[in-house]
Scaffold this motif. Structure first.
Motif, PDB file in Angstrom:
ATOM      1  N   ASP A  30     -44.130 -29.280  11.933  1.00 48.91           N
ATOM      2  CA  ASP A  30     -43.538 -27.974  11.197  1.00 48.91           C
ATOM      3  C   ASP A  30     -41.587 -28.373  11.457  1.00 48.91           C
ATOM      4  OD1 ASP A  30     -45.880 -27.793  10.045  1.00 48.91           O
ATOM      5  OD2 ASP A  30     -46.039 -26.040  10.944  1.00 48.91           O
ATOM      6  N   VAL A  95     -45.871 -33.121   3.326  1.00 48.68           N
ATOM      7  CA  VAL A  95     -47.055 -31.954   3.536  1.00 48.68           C
ATOM      8  C   VAL A  95     -47.045 -31.651   2.647  1.00 48.68           C
ATOM      9  CG1 VAL A  95     -45.144 -32.185   5.952  1.00 48.68           C
ATOM     10  CG2 VAL A  95     -44.601 -30.690   4.102  1.00 48.68           C
ATOM     11  N   ASN A  96     -46.864 -31.424   1.879  1.00 45.64           N
ATOM     12  CA  ASN A  96     -47.400 -30.639   0.470  1.00 45.64           C
ATOM     13  C   ASN A  96     -48.235 -31.381  -1.073  1.00 45.64           C
ATOM     14  OD1 ASN A  96     -46.699 -28.237   0.949  1.00 45.64           O
ATOM     15  ND2 ASN A  96     -44.487 -28.868   0.410  1.00 45.64           N
ATOM     16  N   LYS A 105     -50.099 -30.085  -3.205  1.00 41.65           N
ATOM     17  CA  LYS A 105     -52.004 -29.077  -2.884  1.00 41.65           C
ATOM     18  C   LYS A 105     -52.014 -27.925  -2.722  1.00 41.65           C
ATOM     19  CE  LYS A 105     -51.597 -32.322   2.193  1.00 41.65           C
ATOM     20  NZ  LYS A 105     -51.266 -32.160   3.420  1.00 41.65           N
ATOM     21  N   THR A 107     -52.376 -25.324  -0.479  1.00 41.36           N
ATOM     22  CA  THR A 107     -51.915 -24.123  -0.015  1.00 41.36           C
ATOM     23  C   THR A 107     -50.047 -25.202   0.665  1.00 41.36           C
ATOM     24  OG1 THR A 107     -53.919 -23.680   1.197  1.00 41.36           O
ATOM     25  CG2 THR A 107     -51.512 -23.483   2.283  1.00 41.36           C
ATOM     26  N   ARG A 109     -46.891 -25.943   2.238  1.00 37.69           N
ATOM     27  CA  ARG A 109     -46.190 -25.921   3.773  1.00 37.69           C
ATOM     28  C   ARG A 109     -44.894 -25.722   3.983  1.00 37.69           C
ATOM     29  NH1 ARG A 109     -48.407 -30.961   8.023  1.00 37.69           N
ATOM     30  NH2 ARG A 109     -46.258 -30.688   8.856  1.00 37.69           N
ATOM     31  N   GLN A 110     -44.758 -24.793   4.621  1.00 41.01           N
ATOM     32  CA  GLN A 110     -43.178 -24.784   4.645  1.00 41.01           C
ATOM     33  C   GLN A 110     -42.437 -25.634   5.606  1.00 41.01           C
ATOM     34  OE1 GLN A 110     -40.709 -20.707   5.775  1.00 41.01           O
ATOM     35  NE2 GLN A 110     -40.308 -21.760   3.907  1.00 41.01           N
ATOM     36  N   HIS A 256     -38.098 -24.840   1.116  1.00 40.16           N
ATOM     37  CA  HIS A 256     -37.907 -24.677   3.312  1.00 40.16           C
ATOM     38  C   HIS A 256     -36.709 -23.776   3.623  1.00 40.16           C
ATOM     39  CE1 HIS A 256     -41.398 -28.193   2.590  1.00 40.16           C
ATOM     40  NE2 HIS A 256     -40.449 -29.020   2.086  1.00 40.16           N
TER      41      HIS A 256
END
Length: 292
Positions: A30, A95-96, A105, A107, A109-110, A256
C-alpha cells in the motif's frame, strides 16, 4: 454492471504480470516509493529489514520489503511524465482490477505514493541541498489534459494567472500547463516543518523546456526569468523537475494519495550545482522511510 477491461486496454503478460512493470498484484504494498533512477531502487531497499521480491523490466525495477514493520514497495519510473503515466496506471490496475475476470474490484484499495527525486532550484531560498516538497505542480507535459476530470482536479485560477504571466494565453504553439495539488495529508506527514513547501514545474524535457541552451536556440530566452518572477497568492515557483505533476494528477483522479519530495542539486540563480548528490540523497531517503 461492472466495467470490464479488454486485453487491448489492460495488457497482462502470459505469466500473470502487468505489461511494463512485469509484477503481479501480490507484489504491491500500500505504501510505494517512486524513484527515477533504476539504480536508486537498491539504495532505498538497502534500508529494508527484509525483501520479498526483486523484479526488473526495462527501466522499471521493483523491490517490495519491510522497513520497521511497514511493508513498502519501491519502483523506478525512469525519467519523465510519460513513464509516470505507465507506472501509476499499472500500479492502480494491479490493486483495483481483478486480473482473472478483468473487472473492477468491488472494494477500492488506496495507495500512498511518494516520489523521491532531484531538482533544480529557482529561488534564493532553495540552494543546493534543500529538500523541497511539491505542494503544487505545474505540468508542462500536457499529460493530464488527456483525462476526464482534469478541470475538476486542477487549480484553474492559478493556471490562468500563470498563462497570462508567461504570455501564453491564446498561443497555440505554447504549452498547455495544468496545476495540481499534492495530497495535503502526505505533505504534512512527510514534509513536516523542515522541508520547503514548493510550487514545482514538471518539464517535458531537460534542456529547452528548462531553459537550457546548447546548440539549438531557445524560442523564448526570457522564459526562466519570467518563471522566477511569477507570484500568485504569495506563492513562487521554487524548482524544476520532470515527474511531479503526472504523479499528483493521476493519483488524484484515481483516488490515491501522492506527493513528490526532491533534493535541490543545482540552483540557477546562484549558478551552483552538486554532481556528487548521490552520496547525500540517502539522508532524504531515510527521512521519507521514517515518516512514511
Amino acid at each position: 454492471m461492472k466495467k470490464k477491461f479488454p486485453s487491448s486496454q489492460l495488457i497482462i503478460n502470459e505469466d500473470g504480470t502487468i505489461f511494463h512493470l512485469h509484477i503481479k498484484p501480490e507484489n504491491v504494498a500500500d505504501k510505494i516509493i517512486l524513484v527515477g533512477d533504476p539504480g536508486r531502487v537498491a539504495l532505498v531497499a538497502s534500508h529494508f529489514d527484509n525483501v520479498e521480491c526483486n523484479i526488473s523490466s526495462r527501466e522499471f525495477n521493483t523491490i517490495t520489503g519491510t522497513y520497521k514493520g511497514k511493508r513498502i514497495t519501491v519502483v523506478s519510473t525512469g525519467i519523465g511524465c510519460d513513464n509516470v503515466d505507465i507506472v501509476v496506471n499499472e500500479l492502480d490496475a494491479l490493486v483495483n482490477i481483478d486480473f482473472e475476470t478483468r473487472e473492477e474490484k468491488d472494494t477500492f484499495r488506496q495507495l500512498e505514493l511518494v516520489r523521491i527525486g532531484t531538482c533544480g532550484g529557482l529561488q534564493p531560498h532553495t540552494p543546493v541541498g534543500t529538500f523541497v516538497c511539491s505542494q503544487k505542480s505545474i505540468g508542462f507535459d500536457g499529460l493530464l489534459n488527456f483525462y476526464a476530470g482534469r478541470d475538476e482536479a486542477c487549480d484553474l485560477e492559478f493556471e490562468q494567472a500563470f498563462l497570462k504571466h508567461m504570455g501564453w494565453t491564446g498561443n497555440m504553439c505554447a504549452p498547455a500547463p495544468y496545476v495540481i495539488d499534492a495530497n495535503a495529508e502526505l505533505i504534512e506527514r512527510i514534509g513536516k516543518d523542515d522541508m520547503v513547501r514548493g510550487v514545482t514545474i514538471a518539464c517535458g524535457g531537460f534542456y529547452g523546456p528548462q531553459g537550457r541552451e546548447l546548440r539549438i536556440p531557445l524560442r523564448d530566452p526570457n522564459q526562466n526569468s519570467k518563471i522566477e518572477a511569477f507570484k500568485y497568492n504569495n506563492m513562487q515557483i521554487t524548482n524544476f523537475e520532470m515527474e511531479s505533476s503526472a504523479l499528483a494528477g493521476l493519483s488524484k483522479l484515481l483516488g490515491h494519495k501522492a506527493m513528490t519530495v526532491c533534493m535541490v542539486i543545482a540552483n540557477r540563480l546562484k549558478e551552483e550545482a552538486n554532481t556528487g548528490y548521490k552520496n547525500t540523497i540517502d539522508t532524504l531517503i531515510k527521512t521519507v522511510l521514517d515518516r512514511f
